[in-house]
Design a protein around this motif. Structure first.
Motif, PDB file in Angstrom:
ATOM      1  N   MET A   1     -36.088  10.747   9.477  1.00  0.00           N
ATOM      2  CA  MET A   1     -35.501   9.712   8.628  1.00  0.00           C
ATOM      3  C   MET A   1     -36.450   9.453   7.475  1.00  0.00           C
ATOM      4  SD  MET A   1     -32.689   8.867  10.001  1.00  0.00           S
ATOM      5  CE  MET A   1     -32.139  10.110  11.154  1.00  0.00           C
ATOM      6  N   CYS A   2     -35.996   9.684   6.266  1.00  0.00           N
ATOM      7  CA  CYS A   2     -37.007   9.869   5.247  1.00  0.00           C
ATOM      8  C   CYS A   2     -36.467   9.753   3.828  1.00  0.00           C
ATOM      9  CB  CYS A   2     -37.590  11.269   5.383  1.00  0.00           C
ATOM     10  SG  CYS A   2     -37.915  11.718   7.075  1.00  0.00           S
TER      11      CYS A   2
ATOM     12  N   ASN B   1     -34.236  15.248   5.691  1.00  0.00           N
ATOM     13  CA  ASN B   1     -33.873  13.865   5.985  1.00  0.00           C
ATOM     14  C   ASN B   1     -32.699  13.916   6.943  1.00  0.00           C
ATOM     15  OD1 ASN B   1     -32.435  11.053   4.145  1.00  0.00           O
ATOM     16  ND2 ASN B   1     -33.534  11.099   6.053  1.00  0.00           N
TER      17      ASN B   1
ATOM     18  N   ARG C   1     -26.540  20.062   2.594  1.00  0.00           N
ATOM     19  CA  ARG C   1     -26.259  18.923   3.489  1.00  0.00           C
ATOM     20  C   ARG C   1     -25.343  19.385   4.606  1.00  0.00           C
ATOM     21  NH1 ARG C   1     -23.794  14.240  -0.099  1.00  0.00           N
ATOM     22  NH2 ARG C   1     -24.805  12.727   1.252  1.00  0.00           N
TER      23      ARG C   1
ATOM     24  N   ALA D   1     -22.494  14.936   6.123  1.00  0.00           N
ATOM     25  CA  ALA D   1     -23.148  14.480   4.889  1.00  0.00           C
ATOM     26  C   ALA D   1     -23.228  12.959   4.778  1.00  0.00           C
ATOM     27  CB  ALA D   1     -22.448  15.071   3.655  1.00  0.00           C
ATOM     28  N   CYS D   2     -23.906  12.354   5.732  1.00  0.00           N
ATOM     29  CA  CYS D   2     -24.140  10.906   5.706  1.00  0.00           C
ATOM     30  C   CYS D   2     -25.458  10.550   5.032  1.00  0.00           C
ATOM     31  CB  CYS D   2     -24.225  10.356   7.124  1.00  0.00           C
ATOM     32  SG  CYS D   2     -22.685   9.748   7.744  1.00  0.00           S
ATOM     33  N   LYS D   3     -26.447  11.420   5.192  1.00  0.00           N
ATOM     34  CA  LYS D   3     -27.754  11.078   4.627  1.00  0.00           C
ATOM     35  C   LYS D   3     -27.675  11.218   3.105  1.00  0.00           C
ATOM     36  CE  LYS D   3     -30.337   9.639   6.708  1.00  0.00           C
ATOM     37  NZ  LYS D   3     -30.309   8.217   7.182  1.00  0.00           N
ATOM     38  N   PRO D   4     -28.271  10.260   2.402  1.00  0.00           N
ATOM     39  CA  PRO D   4     -28.064  10.201   0.953  1.00  0.00           C
ATOM     40  C   PRO D   4     -28.701  11.381   0.216  1.00  0.00           C
ATOM     41  CG  PRO D   4     -29.776   8.675   1.619  1.00  0.00           C
ATOM     42  CD  PRO D   4     -29.173   9.210   2.890  1.00  0.00           C
TER      43      PRO D   4
ATOM     44  N   GLU E   1     -32.315   8.934  -3.394  1.00  0.00           N
ATOM     45  CA  GLU E   1     -31.603   7.869  -4.085  1.00  0.00           C
ATOM     46  C   GLU E   1     -31.735   8.115  -5.584  1.00  0.00           C
ATOM     47  OE1 GLU E   1     -33.070   4.033  -2.888  1.00  0.00           O
ATOM     48  OE2 GLU E   1     -33.367   4.718  -0.842  1.00  0.00           O
ATOM     49  N   TYR E   2     -30.807   7.546  -6.311  1.00  0.00           N
ATOM     50  CA  TYR E   2     -30.803   7.748  -7.762  1.00  0.00           C
ATOM     51  C   TYR E   2     -32.092   7.255  -8.405  1.00  0.00           C
ATOM     52  CZ  TYR E   2     -29.601   7.496 -12.655  1.00  0.00           C
ATOM     53  OH  TYR E   2     -29.619   7.655 -14.003  1.00  0.00           O
TER      54      TYR E   2
ATOM     55  N   GLU F   1     -23.479  13.987  -6.405  1.00  0.00           N
ATOM     56  CA  GLU F   1     -23.937  14.022  -5.025  1.00  0.00           C
ATOM     57  C   GLU F   1     -23.483  15.338  -4.419  1.00  0.00           C
ATOM     58  OE1 GLU F   1     -23.305  10.469  -2.798  1.00  0.00           O
ATOM     59  OE2 GLU F   1     -24.126   9.226  -4.405  1.00  0.00           O
TER      60      GLU F   1
ATOM     61  N   THR G   1     -26.498   5.091   7.970  1.00  0.00           N
ATOM     62  CA  THR G   1     -26.765   5.969   9.112  1.00  0.00           C
ATOM     63  C   THR G   1     -28.270   6.185   9.199  1.00  0.00           C
ATOM     64  OG1 THR G   1     -24.778   7.174   8.486  1.00  0.00           O
ATOM     65  CG2 THR G   1     -26.118   8.152  10.200  1.00  0.00           C
TER      66      THR G   1
ATOM     67  N   ASP H   1     -33.776   4.622   8.157  1.00  0.00           N
ATOM     68  CA  ASP H   1     -34.194   4.419   6.765  1.00  0.00           C
ATOM     69  C   ASP H   1     -33.130   3.642   5.992  1.00  0.00           C
ATOM     70  OD1 ASP H   1     -32.518   6.607   6.995  1.00  0.00           O
ATOM     71  OD2 ASP H   1     -33.901   8.033   6.083  1.00  0.00           O
TER      72      ASP H   1
ATOM     73  N   GLN I   1     -21.979   6.871  -2.087  1.00  0.00           N
ATOM     74  CA  GLN I   1     -21.065   6.781  -0.950  1.00  0.00           C
ATOM     75  C   GLN I   1     -20.835   5.339  -0.491  1.00  0.00           C
ATOM     76  OE1 GLN I   1     -22.618   9.070   2.330  1.00  0.00           O
ATOM     77  NE2 GLN I   1     -24.720   8.531   1.914  1.00  0.00           N
ATOM     78  N   TYR I   2     -19.747   5.168   0.254  1.00  0.00           N
ATOM     79  CA  TYR I   2     -19.356   3.878   0.867  1.00  0.00           C
ATOM     80  C   TYR I   2     -18.987   2.787  -0.145  1.00  0.00           C
ATOM     81  CZ  TYR I   2     -22.999   5.872   4.081  1.00  0.00           C
ATOM     82  OH  TYR I   2     -23.817   6.662   4.831  1.00  0.00           O
TER      83      TYR I   2
ATOM     84  N   ARG J   1     -16.624   8.685   1.214  1.00  0.00           N
ATOM     85  CA  ARG J   1     -16.344   7.476   2.005  1.00  0.00           C
ATOM     86  C   ARG J   1     -16.050   6.252   1.140  1.00  0.00           C
ATOM     87  NH1 ARG J   1     -20.237  10.508   4.565  1.00  0.00           N
ATOM     88  NH2 ARG J   1     -19.498  11.349   6.528  1.00  0.00           N
TER      89      ARG J   1
ATOM     90  N   HIS K   1     -15.456  13.163  -0.201  1.00  0.00           N
ATOM     91  CA  HIS K   1     -14.802  13.406   1.097  1.00  0.00           C
ATOM     92  C   HIS K   1     -14.770  12.155   1.973  1.00  0.00           C
ATOM     93  CE1 HIS K   1     -19.077  14.014   2.200  1.00  0.00           C
ATOM     94  NE2 HIS K   1     -18.721  13.728   3.432  1.00  0.00           N
TER      95      HIS K   1
END
Lengths: 298, 442, 228
Positions: free
Chosen positions: A1-2, A176, A248, A252-255, A270-271, A287, B206, B209, C97-98, C117, C135
């Motif tokens: 997680m990073c 990540n 990813r 593809a949940c991790k940003p 992150e941006y 993304e 999720t 972090d 997202q979200y 999302r 997606h």
């Protein structure tokens, strides 16, 4: 997680600023990974030369006079640039194996973080901005760089557990997410002759790509295969001597954010990691799609 | 001479026992996995496998009715401006309006108030009744976000981010169509009478972090006043507790596999997650390794039934325990007085777990107005308060007998184990030995 | 007009100041400078004020907004306007997202693209995206309207309940239990109203297709197991 950052330069004029730009990006990702940090910088590749990045728990004792001792052992000239707990040893590419063997004899506590023609890898436990300062990242130059800030999930917070992971010449990977089949995969890779330094899931991903590339695949193809064989959540950013890739997992949940201009390709978790880059306001920003390999090669 | 085979007794399989056979027939007939409420029913090592040593010569006991043994607990001392202060270290776990009737929620609030402890909302939002009847109310923040709104968030005394639940770590909940009344449907913004599948992950983050950033948002919205709890199911307690702390939790709640649920798949309840007993020491270890034991408070839940269970959980390092199933029983769930009605539902008092069907004769796990009317919230609340007070007296009795003037001074060295399994899980010696399996030689 | 420079003033002070506002306040216009991707900017507002954020924001900007208008002059990170209750949030750039996750009311306008999302578990909010959406958008969407002028990514409206989805461009794929539905006059009227509210004047409702729930997953049936 990073947190992850990456910068792949297309414009030669920016190469002197690579370290400064990467340090700025890395600093924005401290909260995502306060445990440890690391970065790989690709640059100053000279034909016929090899660079071996070393790390030592006792740098003063281990690195003092090391160049001379190695030269004596291999009967060839080497150069050692010490940066805090790390040192980059340059030698003839043809002598690289002999040098590694000699290092094992002379300073058994020294670890090899990565080898290759262009790559240098620096990573340590500590707050990311402190780690970057310790190694003076700001003043480094090169063609591309990948950085990582780590919040450890299941494996230990150690120097070796920090990212990037390098399991092949000039290769590195940062991650990540959290893989869910890395234990089985590690066992099968060990069976095929790969070796591991940590119990970290990300090292398995790095070794997997190296294993695929040993079979003759290029990085892009190896990443495609990883989508079939790796389970869990991941955003990977990978580097080779001349290439830079992003992938990813299918969920593809991790940003992940990519930006591209005529001068560079940049990645940030992150941006805000990208917000300080020159010309970012006019960059193409998007993304990355799930289960899609993005790959740039110079 | 004639010869004949003597008859043998018919022998049933221990593998294909009666319950297993009935489950195969049920699945074949209905084409749906078995869904039920409550927690794991299988036998697993539990607090009953531990005993307290008590004091005699090397330690001195406290006088039961004269010498003080405190039970207060403060939760949320790490970041929150207003931590929660409770008279007893036993709280009421999250149970939703929807899964429970409004009367049952009110009774929980009344009972908790009388005993000086907190109660918790559930997957369905906060009702005015439960806010009104609960002096200290913890607001659950769940993947479904049913009924979620900033006004209720600010009305809460603490916020519990639910990442997982002991009955189903890694799974979402479900509320079947039978229980979606007009009011429940409105609170959850869903059509009446449909099966609700609650998501297993939060919709907008999720991993730890991202969770750290989510916690920042919740703290900013509530002006850093309220303690933030993170509730996890007992799956990988060492890592999960460490990550909860890193993400910024004030309080971590660890719920073992005996922890109940309103409804989920039987296969989930019985086959996923670790026993509560096995979760506590790794959770405490994570806090100790980070230097956060007693700074980030640990609440343990899942199969807590009496003051002895609470004392044992505290001795293993918990700051408080939480009860759900036991609280429902105190209100009147599964009461043998209702046996005739349980028979009509093809079950028996003590085994009724089809809470999702909404036909609870005790009026607790139902949205049927007539059934719910059967539960008198005042009387049921009194019963819960009585039960909580008995648990507290039991807890104090044990703490005094071990020579402690505060229940938080109970420690693992006050315990021994009756079985090797429990000794290994609780990391206390097997009775009569100094052997802790896995950590010391016999 | 009040100005808060986040390069100088801590985030806490910004939100504290905004929370102190009530109905009838005279401080109805706020400018926030140098957000630099910070998280939780202008969250939990509950007053009829307008906040202009000049630059990119991180996660959860305008989270749980009530009454207020929050305008982001830049891009927005994950979870923009999550669980919004009422009011209006406008993102001039892209949203991650979200966006609008679990939103219950109000209007969220994204002038650029929204990522994956978008509108997940939405519960009554109206979302309008001028560009494309990623997606799994409108996954488990319960109620409200999602209007997309560009294209939609994979698995649009998976496990959707009663939300309405209007897409002008292409849909890469529909999720489980999501189907195209007829645009009846009431849908044209609803869509026209949404476009007007969002200030979109250059698009006709005829250009859109409507998607919603087939309602086959509303009650469990083993023969639908592949779709769960």
């Amino acid at each position: 997680m990073c947190g992850i950052v990456g910068l792949f330069l297309k414009d030669k004029a920016l190469e002197a600023d690579l370290g400064a730009l990467t340090a700025g990006m890395l600093a924005t990702m401290c909260e995502r990974g306060p445990d440890s940090a690391g970065f790989a910088v690709y640059g100053a590749a000279k034909d016929g030369k090899a660079k071996i990045t070393l790390q030592s728990p006792n740098p003063d004792a281990d690195f003092d006079g090391l160049a001379k001792k190695v030269e004596k052992a291999v009967d060839s000239s080497v150069k050692l640039d010490v940066r805090a707990t790390h040192a980059v040893l340059s030698c003839k590419a043809s002598e690289a194996d002999a040098v590694r063997a000699a290092l094992g004899e002379i300073v058994p506590s020294v670890r090899v973080m990565g080898t290759g023609n262009a790559i240098e890898i620096y990573k340590e436990v500590g707050y990311p901005t402190d780690v970057a300062k310790r190694f003076d990242l700001k003043r480094m130059s090169g063609t591309h760089a990948i950085g990582h800030t780590r919040m450890a999930t299941e494996s230990a917070v150690t120097t070796l557990g920090a990212h990037p992971f390098s399991t092949g010449p000039d290769q590195c990977l940062v991650h990540n997410g959290s893989l869910s089949n890395h234990n089985n995969l590690r066992r099968s890779l060990i069976h095929d002759g790969m070796s591991f330094e940590t119990d970290n899931d990300s090292e398995v991903a790095a070794a997997y790509l190296t294993w695929r590339m040993k079979q003759g695949l290029d990085l892009g193809q190896a990443l495609e295969k990883s989508l079939e064989d790796l389970d869990g959540f991941f955003t990977f950013v990978v580097g080779t001597k001349t290439g830079f890739g992003v992938v990813r997992d299918p969920i593809a949940c991790k940003p992940a954010v990519l930006a591209e201009t005529d001068d560079y390709v940049a990645f940030g978790s992150e941006y805000r990691a990208l917000a300080g880059l020159p010309g970012i306001d006019n960059a193409k920003v998007w993304e990355p799609e799930p289960a899609t390999v993005y790959f740039w090669e110079r | 001479m004639t010869y004949h085979n003597p008859p043998t007794t018919p022998r049933k399989s221990s593998v294909f026992d009666d319950y297993t056979l009935s489950e195969i027939r049920r699945a074949a007939e209905t084409g749906i996995y078995d869904i039920r409420g409550a927690g794991a029913k299988r036998k697993v090592p539990h607090f009953d496998d531990l005993l307290f040593l008590g004091a005699s010569m090397s330690r001195y006991p406290l006088e039961g009715y004269r010498e003080r043994c405190s039970t207060e607990v403060v939760l949320g001392t790490r970041y929150a401006k207003t931590p929660i202060r409770l008279k007893i270290p036993i709280t009421i776990a999250g149970m939703s309006f929807g899964s429970l009737s409004a009367q049952a929620k009110e009774a929980l609030g009344r009972g908790a108030n009388m005993a000086g402890t907190s109660t918790t909302t559930g997957d369905g939002g906060m009702t005015p009744e439960e806010r009104g009847h609960s002096k200290t109310l913890v607001y659950q923040y769940l993947p479904s976000r049913y009924g979620m709104n900033p006004d209720d968030l600010r009305k809460a005394d603490a916020i519990e981010i639910v990442v997982g639940q002991g009955a189903k770590p890694g799974g979402g909940g479900m509320l079947l169509g039978q229980k979606i009344s007009d009011r429940v449907a409105e609170m959850r913004t869903l059509p009446k009478g449909i099966d609700q599948r609650s998501a297993c992950r939060h919709p907008d983050w999720t991993g730890p972090d991202d969770l750290e950033i989510k916690i920042l948002e919740l703290r900013e919205i509530t002006d850093w006043e309220k303690p933030i709890y993170i509730k996890i199911g007992g799956s990988r307690p060492y890592y999960d507790v460490a990550l909860a702390v890193k993400a910024g939790a004030d309080v971590v709640v660890v719920d073992g596999m005996q922890g109940g649920t309103a409804a989920t798949q039987e296969v989930f309840i019985e086959h996923v997650g670790q026993p509560t007993l096995a979760c506590i020491r790794p959770a405490v270890q994570a806090l100790q390794d980070l230097g956060m034991h007693r700074k980030v408070q640990l609440i343990v839940s899942g199969g807590i039934r009496n003051g002895a269970d609470a004392a044992k959980a505290l001795a293993l390092g918990a700051d408080a325990v939480s009860i759900g199933t036991a609280a429902l029983v105190a209100l009147g769930d599964n009461d043998p007085a209702l046996e005739a009605e349980y028979r009509k539902l093809n079950t028996t008092a003590g085994a009724y777990d089809d809470w999702h069907e909404g036909r609870d004769p005790a009026g607790i796990t139902t949205q049927d107005g007539a059934l719910a009317e059967r539960l008198d919230p005042v009387r049921a609340g009194r019963r819960l308060a009585n039960y909580l007070k008995v648990m507290t007296l039991e807890l104090q009795t044990i703490a005094r007998a071990a020579g402690h003037n505060h229940v938080h001074n109970l420690e693992p060295e006050d315990l021994c184990a009756l079985t090797i399994e429990a000794a290994a899980m609780a990391r206390v010696p097997l009775a009569g030995t100094s052997w802790i399996p896995g950590t010391s030689k016999f | 007009m009040a100005t808060i420079d986040l390069a100088i003033t801590p985030l806490r002070a910004l939100n504290e100041n905004l929370h102190a506002l009530s109905n009838g306040t005279n401080d109805t216009e706020w400018d926030v400078l140098n957000p630099e991707g910070r998280h939780a900017v202008a969250v939990g507002l509950d007053a009829p004020v307008t906040v202009h954020v000049h630059g990119p924001v991180g996660y959860y900007c305008a989270g749980m907004n009530k009454q207020a208008s929050v305008i982001v002059h830049g891009s927005a990170g994950p979870g923009t306007a999550e669980n919004m209750m009422s009011g209006r949030v406008v993102v001039k750039g892209d949203a991650s997202q979200y966006a609008g996750a679990t939103g219950r009311g109000g209007l969220l306008v994204i002038e650029g693209n929204a990522s994956s999302r978008c509108g997940i578990s939405m519960k009554g909010i109206d979302i309008l995206v001028r560009g494309n959406i990623g997606h799994m958008s409108a996954f488990m969407a319960q109620s409200g309207n999602l209007v997309v002028l560009g294209d939609a990514g994979d698995a649009l409206g998976d496990s959707i309940y009663e939300a309405r989805l209007f897409v002008r461009g292409t849909v890469k794929s529909l999720g489980a239990d999501c189907i195209e539905k007829e645009m009846r006059p009431e849908h044209h009227a609803l869509l026209a109203d949404l476009l007007e509210k969002a200030g979109v004047t250059d698009v006709e409702t005829r250009a859109f297709r409507r998607y919603g729930s087939a309602r086959k997953l509303y009650n469990f049936d083993i023969d639908n197991a592949d779709a769960y």
